[in-house]
Every structure is written in C-alpha cells, then in structure tokens.
Design a protein around this motif. Structure first.
Motif, PDB file in Angstrom:
ATOM      1  N   THR A 275       0.825  -1.201   0.000  1.00 40.96           N
ATOM      2  CA  THR A 275       0.000   0.000   0.000  1.00 40.96           C
ATOM      3  C   THR A 275       0.865   1.259   0.000  1.00 40.96           C
ATOM      4  N   ALA A 276       0.279   2.381  -0.412  1.00 42.49           N
ATOM      5  CA  ALA A 276       1.037   3.625  -0.584  1.00 42.49           C
ATOM      6  C   ALA A 276       1.649   4.141   0.707  1.00 42.49           C
ATOM      7  N   ALA A 277       1.018   3.846   1.851  1.00 43.14           N
ATOM      8  CA  ALA A 277       1.590   4.270   3.121  1.00 43.14           C
ATOM      9  C   ALA A 277       2.977   3.666   3.299  1.00 43.14           C
ATOM     10  N   CYS A 278       3.141   2.411   2.915  1.00 44.78           N
ATOM     11  CA  CYS A 278       4.428   1.731   3.068  1.00 44.78           C
ATOM     12  C   CYS A 278       5.423   2.134   1.985  1.00 44.78           C
ATOM     13  N   SER A 279       4.999   2.123   0.735  1.00 50.83           N
ATOM     14  CA  SER A 279       5.927   2.460  -0.351  1.00 50.83           C
ATOM     15  C   SER A 279       6.315   3.933  -0.317  1.00 50.83           C
ATOM     16  N   GLY A 280       5.362   4.802   0.042  1.00 50.94           N
ATOM     17  CA  GLY A 280       5.675   6.220   0.161  1.00 50.94           C
ATOM     18  C   GLY A 280       6.583   6.508   1.338  1.00 50.94           C
ATOM     19  N   ALA A 281       6.344   5.819   2.452  1.00 53.76           N
ATOM     20  CA  ALA A 281       7.192   5.994   3.631  1.00 53.76           C
ATOM     21  C   ALA A 281       8.632   5.617   3.321  1.00 53.76           C
ATOM     22  N   ALA A 282       8.821   4.536   2.580  1.00 52.59           N
ATOM     23  CA  ALA A 282      10.176   4.105   2.222  1.00 52.59           C
ATOM     24  C   ALA A 282      10.870   5.145   1.344  1.00 52.59           C
ATOM     25  N   LEU A 283      10.102   5.805   0.488  1.00 56.74           N
ATOM     26  CA  LEU A 283      10.659   6.831  -0.390  1.00 56.74           C
ATOM     27  C   LEU A 283      11.100   8.057   0.410  1.00 56.74           C
ATOM     28  N   LEU A 284      10.320   8.401   1.429  1.00 57.28           N
ATOM     29  CA  LEU A 284      10.636   9.572   2.256  1.00 57.28           C
ATOM     30  C   LEU A 284      11.700   9.283   3.303  1.00 57.28           C
ATOM     31  N   GLY A 285      11.837   8.038   3.716  1.00 62.53           N
ATOM     32  CA  GLY A 285      12.779   7.677   4.755  1.00 62.53           C
ATOM     33  C   GLY A 285      12.179   6.630   5.665  1.00 62.53           C
ATOM     34  N   ALA A 286      11.704   7.060   6.838  1.00 62.16           N
ATOM     35  CA  ALA A 286      11.073   6.138   7.784  1.00 62.16           C
ATOM     36  C   ALA A 286      10.102   6.890   8.687  1.00 62.16           C
ATOM     37  N   PRO A 287       9.050   7.483   8.102  1.00 64.57           N
ATOM     38  CA  PRO A 287       8.127   8.291   8.910  1.00 64.57           C
ATOM     39  C   PRO A 287       7.092   7.515   9.703  1.00 64.57           C
ATOM     40  N   LEU A 288       6.931   6.208   9.455  1.00 67.15           N
ATOM     41  CA  LEU A 288       5.866   5.438  10.097  1.00 67.15           C
ATOM     42  C   LEU A 288       6.418   4.356  11.019  1.00 67.15           C
ATOM     43  N   THR A 289       7.582   4.602  11.599  1.00 65.87           N
ATOM     44  CA  THR A 289       8.219   3.573  12.407  1.00 65.87           C
ATOM     45  C   THR A 289       7.455   3.289  13.691  1.00 65.87           C
ATOM     46  N   HIS A 290       6.665   4.252  14.148  1.00 65.82           N
ATOM     47  CA  HIS A 290       5.868   4.058  15.365  1.00 65.82           C
ATOM     48  C   HIS A 290       4.385   4.072  14.972  1.00 65.82           C
ATOM     49  N   ASP A 291       3.478   4.190  15.935  1.00 64.93           N
ATOM     50  CA  ASP A 291       2.036   4.129  15.664  1.00 64.93           C
ATOM     51  C   ASP A 291       1.629   5.190  14.645  1.00 64.93           C
ATOM     52  N   PHE A 292       0.696   4.819  13.753  1.00 59.45           N
ATOM     53  CA  PHE A 292       0.242   5.771  12.745  1.00 59.45           C
ATOM     54  C   PHE A 292      -1.193   5.491  12.329  1.00 59.45           C
ATOM     55  N   ALA A 293      -1.802   6.479  11.679  1.00 61.01           N
ATOM     56  CA  ALA A 293      -3.160   6.358  11.151  1.00 61.01           C
ATOM     57  C   ALA A 293      -3.125   6.569   9.638  1.00 61.01           C
ATOM     58  N   VAL A 294      -4.046   5.926   8.950  1.00 62.98           N
ATOM     59  CA  VAL A 294      -4.227   6.133   7.509  1.00 62.98           C
ATOM     60  C   VAL A 294      -5.619   6.711   7.300  1.00 62.98           C
ATOM     61  N   ILE A 295      -5.691   7.880   6.664  1.00 58.08           N
ATOM     62  CA  ILE A 295      -6.969   8.584   6.490  1.00 58.08           C
ATOM     63  C   ILE A 295      -7.093   9.042   5.045  1.00 58.08           C
ATOM     64  N   SER A 296      -8.211   8.749   4.419  1.00 58.70           N
ATOM     65  CA  SER A 296      -8.495   9.236   3.076  1.00 58.70           C
ATOM     66  C   SER A 296      -9.300  10.528   3.160  1.00 58.70           C
ATOM     67  N   LEU A 297      -8.948  11.496   2.327  1.00 60.67           N
ATOM     68  CA  LEU A 297      -9.695  12.756   2.293  1.00 60.67           C
ATOM     69  C   LEU A 297     -10.837  12.731   1.282  1.00 60.67           C
ATOM     70  N   SER A 298     -11.056  11.608   0.635  1.00 58.12           N
ATOM     71  CA  SER A 298     -12.178  11.506  -0.299  1.00 58.12           C
ATOM     72  C   SER A 298     -13.487  11.389   0.473  1.00 58.12           C
ATOM     73  N   ASP A 299     -14.394  12.310   0.212  1.00 61.08           N
ATOM     74  CA  ASP A 299     -15.702  12.271   0.878  1.00 61.08           C
ATOM     75  C   ASP A 299     -16.792  11.727  -0.041  1.00 61.08           C
ATOM     76  N   ARG A 300     -16.401  10.973  -1.041  1.00 62.71           N
ATOM     77  CA  ARG A 300     -17.386  10.372  -1.939  1.00 62.71           C
ATOM     78  C   ARG A 300     -18.157   9.265  -1.230  1.00 62.71           C
ATOM     79  N   LEU A 301     -17.478   8.516  -0.358  1.00 63.06           N
ATOM     80  CA  LEU A 301     -18.129   7.416   0.355  1.00 63.06           C
ATOM     81  C   LEU A 301     -18.157   7.638   1.867  1.00 63.06           C
ATOM     82  N   THR A 302     -17.480   8.673   2.332  1.00 64.25           N
ATOM     83  CA  THR A 302     -17.423   8.982   3.761  1.00 64.25           C
ATOM     84  C   THR A 302     -17.781  10.442   3.969  1.00 64.25           C
ATOM     85  N   LYS A 303     -18.623  10.738   4.951  1.00 63.78           N
ATOM     86  CA  LYS A 303     -19.010  12.121   5.214  1.00 63.78           C
ATOM     87  C   LYS A 303     -17.792  12.945   5.616  1.00 63.78           C
ATOM     88  N   TRP A 304     -17.731  14.181   5.117  1.00 64.16           N
ATOM     89  CA  TRP A 304     -16.612  15.058   5.440  1.00 64.16           C
ATOM     90  C   TRP A 304     -16.505  15.262   6.958  1.00 64.16           C
TER      91      TRP A 304
END
Length: 243
Positions: free
Chosen positions: A111-140
């Motif tokens: 998933t992009a959280a993992c592949s993107g984190a590897a590209l940036l360095g190591a930003p997700l080494t501890h606890d993290f959340a994944v949140i989509s900003l698309s409100d097509r299926l989820t209320k804003w």
C-alpha cells in the motif's frame, strides 16, 4: 470451480509486486480493473484478456469480475496498493454474499503508506493512522473527526486521496484542522507517482503543506512529535529508550 483473485499490485511497477500477485496474474484468464491500473500491468501480461471500467464504477467492476468468474474463467480483479486498503476485496465479498462460488482469494500488496514511507525515509516507524480525504463514500464531518483524533493522539498520519478536480481544497482544509493541534513547523512529506517514472518526494512543514500542489497520485505524510529530518529523510524514531 473457477477462482476470483483480488490482487493488490502495489504502486504499479513490476518490481513492487509480490510473487503471489505475479503468480495470480499469470494463472488467471482475465484481468479486470480500473483503466489506469490495467494499463500498468498490460505490458507484463500481454497475452491476457482485459476488461476495464472508469473511476467511480467500482460496483460495476466487481460485478463484472464475478460474472466472468461464474462463466468458468479464472479472474484477477486488480487494485493499486493493497487489495484490502481502500481496495476491492470487501466489495467482492459483499456482492458474492453468502454463496461459496466463485472461490475468492485475496492477495495483499504494497500500500502507498508503506511504499511512500520508504521513499521519504522512515516516517511510520511508530504508531500511525491512515486517512483518506475523499468524501465520496465517507461524510466530510467523519473525516474531520478522524483527523482531529489522530492529531490529538500524536499519531503519524498517512493521507490518501488528498485532492481531486472535484475537491481541490480538501488538503488545505485538512491542514487547517491539523494546525488547531499541531505546530506550523511539524515535519511533513509528499510522495508523487510512487514506483513510476515520474516518482518524486519532498519534505516540508505543515504550514508549507497547506499551500502545496497535490493530486490523486500523491500520498501525504504528517509526522508525529518525535519525527525529525535526518540528512534529507523524514524519520520517526521507533521509541527505543536508550538511543
């Protein structure tokens, strides 16, 4: 019995597909997916039959895959990243219902959280959340609530779908919400076109992120309080007590 594979293909390049994903695509008769994702795999599996649907046609796409599998074909429904993280695996199970045919096999991907984190360095080494900003299926309002709670909990955050033509200011709004709880100089990162020719990454502050240009091919990262920049890389310590 025919089989329907729900395959996470990772960011799109062959090198980031798992061995299981490649084997499933070799074993299937038909590959179904969103047009952009099918274009990513066509060159590697040119002998296969392909069916595509446009963006926002997820129900039609999954129904089509199930119909073809019911005809006796082995079908691969492909998803970018992981098949279960904003992917099609849940919808496939919902549409198949309580029946056992066709057989469904979910194959995870990067998933992009993992592949993107590897590209940036190591930003997700501890606890993290994944949140989509698309409100097509989820209320804003629900998205806002999740952003606030993640910020208050001092979680690193990976943001998917930061903006689109229909919601060009969603990331700016998200930054305003985060700035209610986080400092302006909080380290953030943007990855664009992960695993593709135009791949790029940049590190910036939360205040700068608010004005940054992003699109649907970007994944955005918000660091936690421990996150720091080391030699141009975004690094969140794992939390060792005696480093």
């Amino acid at each position: 019995m025919s089989k329907l594979y729900v395959v996470g293909i990772g960011p799109g390049n062959y090198e980031n597909m798992t061995i299981r994903a490649v084997q499933a695509l070799k074993d299937c008769d038909l590959i179904v997916g969103y047009t952009v994702y099918v274009d990513l795999v066509k060159e590697y599996f040119p002998e296969k039959e392909f069916l595509t649907t446009a963006m926002t046609k997820e129900v039609e796409r999954c129904s089509l895959a199930l119909e073809e599998a019911h005809k006796g074909k082995n079908v691969a429904m492909i998803c970018s990243g992981d098949s279960g993280v904003y992917g099609m695996s849940a919808l496939i199970y919902e549409l198949r219902g309580e029946t056992s045919e066709p057989q469904v096999e979910v194959i995870p991907g990067l998933t992009a959280a993992c592949s993107g984190a590897a590209l940036l360095g190591a930003p997700l080494t501890h606890d993290f959340a994944v949140i989509s900003l698309s409100d097509r299926l989820t209320k804003w309002e629900t998205i806002v609530d999740r952003l606030r709670h993640a910020a208050q909990a001092d979680l690193s955050i990976a943001i998917y779908n930061p903006c689109s033509k229909g919601r060009p200011d969603h990331l700016k709004k998200a930054c305003d919400i985060l700035l209610e709880y986080l400092p302006k100089d909080r380290i953030c990162g943007i990855c664009r076109n992960i695993g593709r020719r135009e791949e790029s990454a940049q590190i910036l502050t939360l205040e700068e992120l608010k004005q940054a240009e992003v699109d649907m091919f970007c994944t955005v990262f918000i660091g936690n309080a421990m996150c720091k920049s080391i030699n141009g890389k975004m690094v969140t310590p794992r939390g060792y007590r005696h480093v």
